[in-house]
Design a protein around this motif. Structure first.
Motif, short mmCIF file in Angstrom:
data_model
loop_
_atom_site.label_atom_id
_atom_site.label_comp_id
_atom_site.label_asym_id
_atom_site.label_seq_id
_atom_site.Cartn_x
_atom_site.Cartn_y
_atom_site.Cartn_z
N MET A 32 82.71 -45.55 18.09
CA MET A 32 84.12 -45.59 18.48
C MET A 32 84.28 -45.46 19.99
O MET A 32 83.53 -44.74 20.65
N TYR A 33 85.30 -46.16 20.51
CA TYR A 33 85.78 -45.95 21.87
C TYR A 33 87.18 -45.36 21.79
O TYR A 33 88.04 -45.90 21.10
N GLU A 34 87.40 -44.27 22.49
CA GLU A 34 88.70 -43.58 22.48
C GLU A 34 89.36 -43.74 23.85
O GLU A 34 88.80 -43.32 24.87
N TYR A 35 90.56 -44.34 23.88
CA TYR A 35 91.29 -44.59 25.11
C TYR A 35 92.42 -43.57 25.27
O TYR A 35 93.27 -43.43 24.38
N GLU A 95 89.16 -47.61 19.28
CA GLU A 95 88.54 -48.87 18.88
C GLU A 95 87.32 -48.50 18.04
O GLU A 95 86.30 -48.05 18.57
N ILE A 96 87.42 -48.67 16.74
CA ILE A 96 86.37 -48.22 15.81
C ILE A 96 85.57 -49.42 15.33
O ILE A 96 86.13 -50.43 14.90
N ILE A 97 84.25 -49.30 15.40
CA ILE A 97 83.35 -50.38 15.03
C ILE A 97 82.49 -49.94 13.85
O ILE A 97 81.91 -48.85 13.86
N GLY A 145 86.27 -42.94 26.24
CA GLY A 145 85.14 -42.16 25.77
C GLY A 145 84.44 -42.88 24.64
O GLY A 145 85.08 -43.52 23.80
N ALA A 146 83.12 -42.80 24.60
CA ALA A 146 82.32 -43.43 23.56
C ALA A 146 81.77 -42.37 22.61
O ALA A 146 81.27 -41.33 23.06
N PHE A 147 81.84 -42.64 21.31
CA PHE A 147 81.44 -41.66 20.30
C PHE A 147 80.69 -42.34 19.16
O PHE A 147 80.91 -43.51 18.86
N THR A 148 79.81 -41.58 18.52
CA THR A 148 79.20 -42.01 17.27
C THR A 148 79.56 -40.99 16.20
O THR A 148 79.75 -39.79 16.49
N TYR A 149 79.65 -41.45 14.96
CA TYR A 149 80.06 -40.57 13.86
C TYR A 149 78.82 -40.00 13.19
O TYR A 149 77.94 -40.74 12.72
N LYS A 150 78.73 -38.69 13.15
CA LYS A 150 77.59 -38.01 12.57
C LYS A 150 78.03 -37.22 11.34
O LYS A 150 78.88 -36.32 11.43
N ILE A 151 77.44 -37.55 10.19
CA ILE A 151 77.72 -36.82 8.95
C ILE A 151 76.98 -35.49 8.97
O ILE A 151 75.86 -35.38 9.49
N ASP A 152 77.59 -34.44 8.41
CA ASP A 152 76.93 -33.15 8.31
C ASP A 152 75.59 -33.29 7.58
O ASP A 152 75.46 -34.07 6.63
N LYS A 153 74.59 -32.53 7.99
CA LYS A 153 73.25 -32.65 7.42
C LYS A 153 73.24 -32.43 5.91
O LYS A 153 72.56 -33.13 5.17
#
Length: 223
Positions: free
Chosen positions: A143-146, A169-171, A121-129
């Motif tokens: 991030m990629y989550e295996y 796998e965090i970039i 799964g592919a994810f991006t990190y979003k900070i609260d507004k």
């Protein structure tokens, strides 16, 4: 032994990169780590709480020895073994003052048998507004989550608890790296197809060794 004394880690410093395929992440690293079996090097994948109360900057400091820089030096990668934060079957990807937001999910399949081994799964990190308005940004992180497929895990005779763990796998990119942050999270194909027969042979051997050790332990207790 310190990480500086590890031959593999020393190699990574001088030009080599730890860049396993999705199949290798699942079969060579995730399963052995869940089974608490030794890895080729236990100083390549960090064990940490990705989905916890702390933000990514707090968990993964810039001076962490597990980081690997890209050849350009403008972004870096860290591999992390973590426990998923679950509420029933639902996974919560809340982390500190933000959330890992899903972008895509890709099956990892064996090319010969067409069997699904797991997913990436592919994810991006979003900070609260409210927080991001104070100057903090999560745009640096993806991030990629295996994770292992449930049916595949049962076929191997692995306990249900394997579904509670993942390798991430965090970039993280640098501040001047906006154009290079074009990590393709929305991939064209929805699956990886690779012949995993050799890796599967190693996994089956690992599981047999684990079962044998458990049986020997049970016999010792009975005696």
């Amino acid at each position: 032994m310190d990480r500086e004394e590890c031959d593999i880690c020393e190699g990574l410093k001088v030009g080599f990169r730890f860049a396993p395929s999705p199949h290798e992440v699942l079969l060579q690293y995730l399963i052995p780590m869940i089974q608490k079996q030794p890895l080729p090097c236990d100083r390549i994948i960090k064990q940490a709480d990705v989905y916890g109360a702390s933000t990514q900057c707090e968990v993964f400091r810039d001076d962490d020895l597990f980081w690997q820089s890209a050849s350009s030096g403008k972004k870096k990668t860290i591999y992390v073994f973590t426990k998923l934060s679950k509420n029933g079957k639902r996974v919560s990807r809340r982390a500190g003052r933000g959330t890992w937001v899903g972008q895509s999910n890709k099956m990892i399949k064996d090319k010969k048998s067409n069997e699904v081994l797991g997913s990436r799964g592919a994810f991006t990190y979003k900070i609260d507004k409210k927080v991001s308005s104070n100057g903090e940004s999560g745009d640096k992180w993806c991030m990629y989550e295996y994770t292992l497929d449930d049916k595949f895990s049962k076929k191997l005779g692995l306990p249900e608890s394997v579904q509670d763990y993942a390798i991430c796998e965090i970039i993280k990119r640098g501040d001047d790296n906006a154009s290079e942050y074009s990590v393709n999270l929305l991939e064209s194909s929805n699956q990886y197809d690779t012949d995993s027969s050799v890796l599967m042979g190693e996994v089956n051997l690992l599981i047999d060794m684990t079962l044998e050790a458990e049986n020997q332990e049970s016999k010792s207790i009975m005696l």
